[in-house]
Design an enzyme around this catalytic site. Structure first.
Site, PDB file in Angstrom:
ATOM      1  N   HIS A 482       0.811  -1.217   0.000  1.00 45.80           N
ATOM      2  CA  HIS A 482       0.000   0.000   0.000  1.00 45.80           C
ATOM      3  C   HIS A 482       0.843   1.266   0.000  1.00 45.80           C
ATOM      4  O   HIS A 482       0.493   2.259  -0.654  1.00 45.80           O
ATOM      5  CB  HIS A 482      -0.943  -0.024   1.207  1.00 45.80           C
ATOM      6  N   ARG A 589     -15.840  16.388 -13.081  1.00 45.24           N
ATOM      7  CA  ARG A 589     -16.417  15.366 -12.198  1.00 45.24           C
ATOM      8  C   ARG A 589     -17.341  16.070 -11.197  1.00 45.24           C
ATOM      9  O   ARG A 589     -16.928  16.441 -10.101  1.00 45.24           O
ATOM     10  CB  ARG A 589     -15.302  14.626 -11.464  1.00 45.24           C
ATOM     11  N   ARG A 625     -19.720  15.784 -16.654  1.00 42.94           N
ATOM     12  CA  ARG A 625     -20.277  14.456 -16.396  1.00 42.94           C
ATOM     13  C   ARG A 625     -21.332  14.560 -15.301  1.00 42.94           C
ATOM     14  O   ARG A 625     -21.097  15.164 -14.254  1.00 42.94           O
ATOM     15  CB  ARG A 625     -19.172  13.490 -15.968  1.00 42.94           C
ATOM     16  N   GLU A 719     -17.381   3.081 -20.651  1.00 41.75           N
ATOM     17  CA  GLU A 719     -16.622   2.515 -19.535  1.00 41.75           C
ATOM     18  C   GLU A 719     -17.028   1.092 -19.200  1.00 41.75           C
ATOM     19  O   GLU A 719     -16.440   0.465 -18.320  1.00 41.75           O
ATOM     20  CB  GLU A 719     -16.746   3.408 -18.293  1.00 41.75           C
ATOM     21  N   ASN A 742     -10.188   3.860 -16.883  1.00 44.39           N
ATOM     22  CA  ASN A 742     -10.032   3.239 -15.563  1.00 44.39           C
ATOM     23  C   ASN A 742     -11.092   2.167 -15.339  1.00 44.39           C
ATOM     24  O   ASN A 742     -10.791   1.024 -14.985  1.00 44.39           O
ATOM     25  CB  ASN A 742     -10.111   4.299 -14.465  1.00 44.39           C
ATOM     26  N   ASP A 743     -12.357   2.544 -15.533  1.00 43.76           N
ATOM     27  CA  ASP A 743     -13.428   1.571 -15.356  1.00 43.76           C
ATOM     28  C   ASP A 743     -13.477   0.563 -16.497  1.00 43.76           C
ATOM     29  O   ASP A 743     -13.736  -0.626 -16.272  1.00 43.76           O
ATOM     30  CB  ASP A 743     -14.777   2.284 -15.230  1.00 43.76           C
ATOM     31  N   ARG A 753     -10.448  -2.151  -9.472  1.00 41.86           N
ATOM     32  CA  ARG A 753      -9.376  -1.155  -9.507  1.00 41.86           C
ATOM     33  C   ARG A 753      -9.066  -0.576  -8.133  1.00 41.86           C
ATOM     34  O   ARG A 753      -8.107   0.185  -7.983  1.00 41.86           O
ATOM     35  CB  ARG A 753      -9.690  -0.030 -10.501  1.00 41.86           C
ATOM     36  N   CYS A 790     -10.799  10.158 -21.326  1.00 39.99           N
ATOM     37  CA  CYS A 790     -10.653  10.960 -20.112  1.00 39.99           C
ATOM     38  C   CYS A 790     -10.074  10.137 -18.964  1.00 39.99           C
ATOM     39  O   CYS A 790      -9.880  10.655 -17.865  1.00 39.99           O
ATOM     40  CB  CYS A 790     -11.978  11.575 -19.687  1.00 39.99           C
TER      41      CYS A 790
END
Length: 859
Positions: A482, A589, A625, A719, A742-743, A753, A790
């Site tokens: 981590h 966002r 978004r 996504e 990412n998604d 993720r 994005c």
């Protein structure tokens, strides 16, 4: 080094930091293909002659020339890397071809700042083109060179006849000779790099090759003769080869001469970063310690050991009721701090870090820990003693397991135990329970330190001040730990698994932490320090140069415009995006504006926040978004039901179907914003055309109700794999696509993720993900729609040419990355990106794709 009748001394052509050729960010020079020599990171702007001689060749672009000394040695001086592409901009030759010069005479002047803004590197090379006849007999040990004074190399003829040896014959008259006509594809024509590559291509073949151009000819064995042909880009040259391997030689030379710059193999290490001594052979220099690179980058500084700051608890308690109440108060305090840390990480887009803290909160609620601590409290022990014993016993059991994930959970448990002990100590002493982490004064003498520990834990790094810590190094740990994940997100170089050799280094030891090559250099010599300092300076210069031109549009070398936009989550982010040269906002966002509020935002709240951002953008477009709440982004005011797998549950427009008033309020607020150009609306988590059609109809109805423009553009966020595979259907009704890599990556690869253990494998350059992107672009193209990205992949320099090649025309990245991504775009040829990207779809893994990208388009 003293000069004799049998030696030639070459003095410094520039003032600057001396580097080995291996440090040059171009394999033609770094691997000695042009010849042995030395490199200089310049601190002056005039190239002077390193010896007496004659100018055999002067590049038409003024960036390079070749001298021939009276003994016959041929010395190339090449200013910067990729400077041929500047077409002479910033260079002013002081001599003409054929001129006789004396040692110290001015040869080339160049505008340092102007060249630095456009070239890949300013590192300048002095190489001996005919080194077989004139090998380097000695070289300086100096770190800094003074132009015209410092002796850098001593050359000695290989044989008595070397000086008088005739120039290699260029004519090939064998009647059986093979001939071929080729067109030079290399930008800048037949300059040093393609000439050296072509010569290297026939090494080991039994063949002689000559080039014929403009009524002249040159043997491939003579680099200087090849340069003297002055064949420009696009020129047609004739190749003539003879010998048993003539056919293979022609093929090899033709292949090299027809390659474009965009497809060249260049150094895979970052600009200005030399592979450390022994990096290729596996050997380490004195003081070198091999480790595992957990976060890239390089840092110089004194070593500072971070000692565990957990307090030692008293063994005896003050009575079971009081101790039990104190423990529960500490647990509540730590839970609140973890919630705060998780929210802060989410707010800056550090989802993996947020996941770590969320997982720690879940550990904190484990009833087994309290069940183990309570009997000890009942036996008269203090809350701190009981908690430490409970967590230590559980951690020991986990650490003994062979499962690496269980061992990592043991480390998390010990870290959590340390947090609670700190909170208990704060409660007993009436102090704040806030944790300082390494924000305490860790600097030595005001200099940022390389912070060392047996193994850092997340709580150690809370509040870490980037200006005080240059790098993190650990005795143990792994790249998926981590703390390593947090280091990557903070942009701090990090090395793990350095072992006992690190333990033996005392506080204050000067070190170089090289996260690019997984090495720690203790007490480095002046050469290593100079090379590392030069790397840092070159990278800083490159960043400054990129920023100076960041407000200009970004187009590829063949004229394809690419919009480079910014991802933002606040008004301050918008200001930063404008300052960094963002062409637009590619992703606002909106959930980050309201995630931590006490109630759901009303329409007026949306209007006020977005209007302020639109005003700051001053005419730049913005894609907004709609609220993407759910999954790893939870809003307390929404009171979502618990889900076994939130990533696959109520998110994006799915949540809006359950709570339609939430999106209605936002749409009303967005429609009331007055912006030029108008805001664009982006719908997240769409998986089929029906969802898009429903919300487009709702937008039209709300616009009619408010008397607003119903023609507002509506896009779909790609996504989920379903959206990518149905892109042609969605594109019929959407105005644009924005790919959230990412998604898309987590859903395509079935990897959470927010799961730290999967972080190394969650790579958006996986061929399966790239095929999803390709399918999206193909579906969009059928209806004339544009496609942006994005997600984090847009900000990966290695991935930029792949995305452009697959049909992406807009990249939206963190604001700080805008200048570098624009600079990256300007160095690419779009046609080459398209050609290469299709090849990558056939590769077997993300690692294979990355390796191919490093070869095709080094970052």
């Amino acid at each position: 080094m003293a000069e004799t009748s049998e030696t030639l001394l070459l003095r410094a052509p520039l003032s600057g930091v001396l580097l080995p050729l291996a440090a040059v960010p171009d394999p033609v020079f770094a691997e000695g293909l042009f010849g042995d020599g030395v490199a200089i990171d310049p601190l002056s702007d005039t190239v002077v002659s390193p010896c007496d001689g004659v100018v055999l060749h002067l590049a038409a672009t003024g960036h390079a020339l070749t001298l021939q000394a009276s003994c016959g040695a041929q010395v190339l001086l090449h200013v910067g890397i990729d400077t041929v592409s500047l077409r002479g901009d910033g260079f002013a030759p002081c001599v003409a071809q054929g001129a006789a010069v004396r040692q110290g005479d001015a040869l080339i002047r160049f505008d340092v700042e102007r060249v630095a803004r456009q070239a890949r590197s300013l590192v300048t090379v002095m190489a001996v083109a005919n080194g077989h006849d004139f090998p380097v007999a000695a070289r300086t040990d100096a770190v800094l060179a003074e132009a015209g004074r410092t002796v850098l190399l001593q050359l000695r003829p290989a044989g008595a006849a070397a000086a008088a040896a005739p120039a290699p014959r260029a004519d090939v008259t064998d009647a059986a000779a093979l001939r071929r006509t080729v067109t030079l594809g290399c930008a800048g024509g037949l300059h040093a790099r393609p000439a050296a590559r072509a010569r290297a291509a026939i090494q080991g073949l039994e063949a002689t090759v000559a080039l014929h151009y403009g009524g002249r000819q040159a043997s491939l064995s003579s680099l200087v003769a090849l340069l003297a042909l002055s064949a420009d880009e696009g020129a047609t040259v004739d190749l003539v080869a003879s010998g048993p391997d003539a056919g293979a030689a022609l093929d090899a030379v033709a292949r090299e001469l027809q390659r474009t710059d965009a497809g060249e193999e260049q150094a895979v290490f970052p600009v200005g970063m030399a592979p450390p001594p022994g990096a290729r052979s596996g050997e380490l220099p004195p003081g070198g310690i091999a480790g595992v690179a957990a976060a890239p980058g390089i840092a110089i500084g004194p070593l500072r050991w971070w000692r565990d700051a957990a307090p030692e608890p008293d063994q005896a308690g003050l009575g079971a009721p009081a101790e039990r109440a104190t423990l529960r108060a500490a647990l509540a305090a730590v839970d609140a701090q973890l919630a705060h840390d998780s929210a802060a990480a989410n707010a800056r887009g550090a989802s993996a870090e947020a996941g770590i803290f969320a997982m720690h909160r879940a550990l904190l609620e484990d009833p087994a820990l309290l069940q183990a601590a309570d009997p000890l409290i009942d036996a008269g022990k203090s809350a701190g003693f009981a908690w430490r014993e409970a967590t230590s016993a559980e951690a020991a059991a986990l650490a003994a397991m062979t499962d690496r994930r269980a061992a990592d959970r043991a480390a998390d448990l010990l870290d959590l135990g340390k947090r609670v002990l700190r909170a208990l100590a704060a409660i007993r002493h009436g102090a704040s329970h806030a944790e300082a982490g390494v924000s305490a004064d860790v600097a030595l003498g005001g200099q940022p330190v390389v912070l060392a520990a047996d193994e850092f834990t997340p709580s150690d790094l809370i509040g870490l001040e980037r200006t005080r810590v240059a790098a993190l190094v650990m005795v143990r740990g792994g790249p998926t730990a981590h703390a390593a994940i947090m280091a990557r997100q903070l942009g701090i170089p990090c090395l793990v698994a350095l072992g006992s050799a690190l333990e033996r280094l005392p506080d204050g030891t000067q070190v170089i932490a090289d996260g690019d090559h997984a090495r720690l250099h203790a007490n480095p010599d002046e050469h290593l320090l100079a090379a590392a300092a030069s790397t840092l300076r070159l990278r800083a210069q490159q960043g400054q140069a990129d920023l100076r031109v960041a407000h200009a549009p970004a187009s590829t070398r063949d004229g394809v415009h690419v919009e480079v936009a910014a991802n933002i989550g606040s008004l301050d982010d918008a200001r930063h995006a404008v300052a960094q040269g963002a062409d637009a906002v590619g992703l606002l966002r909106t959930e980050l504006l309201f995630l931590h509020g006490e109630a759901a935002p009303a329409a007026e709240d949306h209007t006020a926040r977005c209007q302020a951002i639109a005003d700051v953008l001053d005419g730049r477009s913005a894609i907004v978004r709609t609220l993407d709440i759910g999954g790893d982004k939870d809003a307390a005011w929404l009171r979502l039901p618990a889900e076994a797998n939130p990533a696959l549950g109520l998110r994006g427009v799915r949540l809006a179907q359950v709570c339609p008033q939430l999106l209605d309020d936002q749409l009303r607020g967005l429609l009331a914003v007055r912006a030029r150009p108008p805001l664009r609306i982006l719908l997240p988590m769409v998986s089929e055309a029906g969802e898009l059609l429903h919300w487009r109809a709702r937008i039209r109805a709300l616009a009619a109700e408010a008397g607003a423009d119903a023609g507002i553009e509506v896009g779909v966020m790609i996504e989920v794999p379903a959206a990518a595979l149905l892109a042609d259907q969605l594109a019929e009704h959407a105005d644009f696509f924005s790919i959230g890599t990412n998604d898309l990556t987590q859903y395509t690869l079935a990897m959470d993720r927010c799961q730290p253990h999967l972080a190394p494998r969650l790579d958006a350059l996986h061929p399966a993900v790239l095929r999803m992107i390709a399918a999206t672009a193909e579906g969009a193209a059928r209806h004339g729609r544009w496609v942006g990205v994005c997600g984090a992949l847009a900000g990966d320099p290695l991935a930029v040419p792949v995305l452009l090649g697959l049909g992406v025309t807009e990249l939206s990245v963190d604001a700080a990355l805008v200048p570098a991504i624009k600079a990256r775009v300007r160095k690419l040829a779009h046609a080459d990106c398209r050609k290469r990207a299709s090849e990558l779809l056939r590769l077997a893994s993300a690692a294979a794709v990355r390796e191919a990208c490093r070869r095709y388009w080094p970052a």
